[in-house]
Design a protein around this motif. Structure first.
Motif, PDB file in Angstrom:
ATOM      1  N   UNK A  10      93.537 104.856   9.988  1.00  0.00           N
ATOM      2  CA  UNK A  10      93.121 104.010  11.104  1.00  0.00           C
ATOM      3  C   UNK A  10      91.975 103.140  10.599  1.00  0.00           C
ATOM      4  N   UNK A  11      91.996 101.835  10.893  1.00  0.00           N
ATOM      5  CA  UNK A  11      90.894 100.967  10.470  1.00  0.00           C
ATOM      6  C   UNK A  11      89.575 101.457  11.041  1.00  0.00           C
ATOM      7  N   UNK A  12      88.529 101.273  10.268  1.00  0.00           N
ATOM      8  CA  UNK A  12      87.212 101.750  10.665  1.00  0.00           C
ATOM      9  C   UNK A  12      86.186 100.631  10.542  1.00  0.00           C
ATOM     10  N   UNK A  13      85.191 100.656  11.418  1.00  0.00           N
ATOM     11  CA  UNK A  13      84.097  99.683  11.374  1.00  0.00           C
ATOM     12  C   UNK A  13      83.268  99.853  10.095  1.00  0.00           C
ATOM     13  N   UNK A  14      83.375 101.011   9.438  1.00  0.00           N
ATOM     14  CA  UNK A  14      82.613 101.282   8.213  1.00  0.00           C
ATOM     15  C   UNK A  14      83.171 100.545   7.001  1.00  0.00           C
ATOM     16  N   UNK A  15      84.411 100.069   7.109  1.00  0.00           N
ATOM     17  CA  UNK A  15      85.053  99.374   5.998  1.00  0.00           C
ATOM     18  C   UNK A  15      84.740  97.878   6.051  1.00  0.00           C
ATOM     19  N   UNK A  16      84.994  97.223   4.931  1.00  0.00           N
ATOM     20  CA  UNK A  16      84.920  95.755   4.911  1.00  0.00           C
ATOM     21  C   UNK A  16      86.010  95.229   5.833  1.00  0.00           C
ATOM     22  N   UNK A  18      88.967  93.337   7.385  1.00  0.00           N
ATOM     23  CA  UNK A  18      90.225  92.793   6.893  1.00  0.00           C
ATOM     24  C   UNK A  18      90.410  92.977   5.390  1.00  0.00           C
ATOM     25  N   UNK A  19      90.036  94.167   4.941  1.00  0.00           N
ATOM     26  CA  UNK A  19      90.326  94.528   3.553  1.00  0.00           C
ATOM     27  C   UNK A  19      91.832  94.758   3.433  1.00  0.00           C
ATOM     28  N   UNK A  20      92.351  94.913   2.230  1.00  0.00           N
ATOM     29  CA  UNK A  20      93.810  95.061   2.062  1.00  0.00           C
ATOM     30  C   UNK A  20      94.428  96.201   2.880  1.00  0.00           C
ATOM     31  N   UNK A  21      93.709  97.311   3.047  1.00  0.00           N
ATOM     32  CA  UNK A  21      94.245  98.421   3.843  1.00  0.00           C
ATOM     33  C   UNK A  21      94.388  98.010   5.305  1.00  0.00           C
ATOM     34  N   UNK A  22      93.376  97.349   5.839  1.00  0.00           N
ATOM     35  CA  UNK A  22      93.441  96.917   7.232  1.00  0.00           C
ATOM     36  C   UNK A  22      94.553  95.883   7.421  1.00  0.00           C
ATOM     37  N   UNK A  23      94.675  94.974   6.487  1.00  0.00           N
ATOM     38  CA  UNK A  23      95.736  93.981   6.578  1.00  0.00           C
ATOM     39  C   UNK A  23      97.102  94.657   6.589  1.00  0.00           C
ATOM     40  N   UNK A  24      97.300  95.631   5.713  1.00  0.00           N
ATOM     41  CA  UNK A  24      98.578  96.337   5.654  1.00  0.00           C
ATOM     42  C   UNK A  24      98.808  97.147   6.923  1.00  0.00           C
ATOM     43  N   UNK A  25      97.753  97.761   7.451  1.00  0.00           N
ATOM     44  CA  UNK A  25      97.865  98.523   8.699  1.00  0.00           C
ATOM     45  C   UNK A  25      98.373  97.623   9.830  1.00  0.00           C
ATOM     46  N   UNK A 104      85.797  81.208  13.658  1.00  0.00           N
ATOM     47  CA  UNK A 104      85.971  81.825  12.338  1.00  0.00           C
ATOM     48  C   UNK A 104      85.227  83.147  12.192  1.00  0.00           C
ATOM     49  N   UNK A 105      84.731  83.696  13.293  1.00  0.00           N
ATOM     50  CA  UNK A 105      84.084  85.005  13.281  1.00  0.00           C
ATOM     51  C   UNK A 105      85.159  86.092  13.370  1.00  0.00           C
ATOM     52  N   UNK A 106      84.867  87.300  12.881  1.00  0.00           N
ATOM     53  CA  UNK A 106      85.834  88.394  13.029  1.00  0.00           C
ATOM     54  C   UNK A 106      86.145  88.663  14.501  1.00  0.00           C
ATOM     55  N   UNK A 107      87.404  88.877  14.792  1.00  0.00           N
ATOM     56  CA  UNK A 107      87.825  89.182  16.160  1.00  0.00           C
ATOM     57  C   UNK A 107      87.374  90.583  16.553  1.00  0.00           C
ATOM     58  N   UNK A 108      87.402  91.493  15.629  1.00  0.00           N
ATOM     59  CA  UNK A 108      86.997  92.874  15.904  1.00  0.00           C
ATOM     60  C   UNK A 108      88.189  93.811  15.900  1.00  0.00           C
ATOM     61  N   UNK A 109      87.978  94.982  15.320  1.00  0.00           N
ATOM     62  CA  UNK A 109      89.066  95.948  15.176  1.00  0.00           C
ATOM     63  C   UNK A 109      89.559  96.473  16.522  1.00  0.00           C
TER      64      UNK A 109
END
Length: 138
Positions: A10-16, A18-25, A104-109
């Motif tokens: 599960x994507x986490x706020x602790x990660x960078x 939209x890293x590759x894992x989040x993108x794949x998720x 262009x700001x992050x939308x948020x997980x």
């Protein structure tokens, strides 16, 4: 780039963001959602072709026609949703997924988890809706 996700990822706020894992998720989440919508559309098509509108009772026929219209409207909304899913998948490919198209700001997980096709941050969406209400009242 191919990324393999752990089954319980599960994507986490602790990660960078939209890293590759989040993108794949999110890519997998969108593809699964798209496949479910297409499956429902195929079932509807099959159901509509099997149903016979030639009911002897006028009330039964009218009821069946109303049911068909509701199903077709639902499928039309889902067709539009599939287009939005395809656009989100394209944004994943071009690297713009997860970022507000206005700021262009992050939308948020949390927002992406709830609405993976989101293109605006929560703040930008609220501004947009306020403007719509203002113009609608004119």
């Amino acid at each position: 780039m191919s990324v393999t996700l752990p089954p319980d990822y599960k994507p986490s706020e602790d990660e960078e963001f939209m890293n590759p894992k989040q993108q794949e998720y999110f890519r997998q989440k969108l593809l699964k959602w798209r496949a479910e919508l297409l499956q429902e559309a195929n079932e509807t098509l099959s159901h509509l072709t099997q149903e016979n509108l030639q009911k002897p009772d006028m009330a039964d026929r009218a009821s069946l026609e109303t049911d068909h219209q509701i199903e077709l409207r639902t499928r039309d909304r889902e067709r539009k949703l599939i287009s939005k899913i395809d656009a989100a998948l394209q944004r994943i490919e071009d690297g713009s997924y997860g970022y507000c198209e206005e700021t262009d700001e992050p939308i948020g997980l949390r927002r992406l988890e709830a609405r993976p096709i989101a293109t605006l941050s929560l703040e930008a969406q609220e501004r947009h809706e306020r403007l719509e209400r203002t113009h609608r009242d004119d």
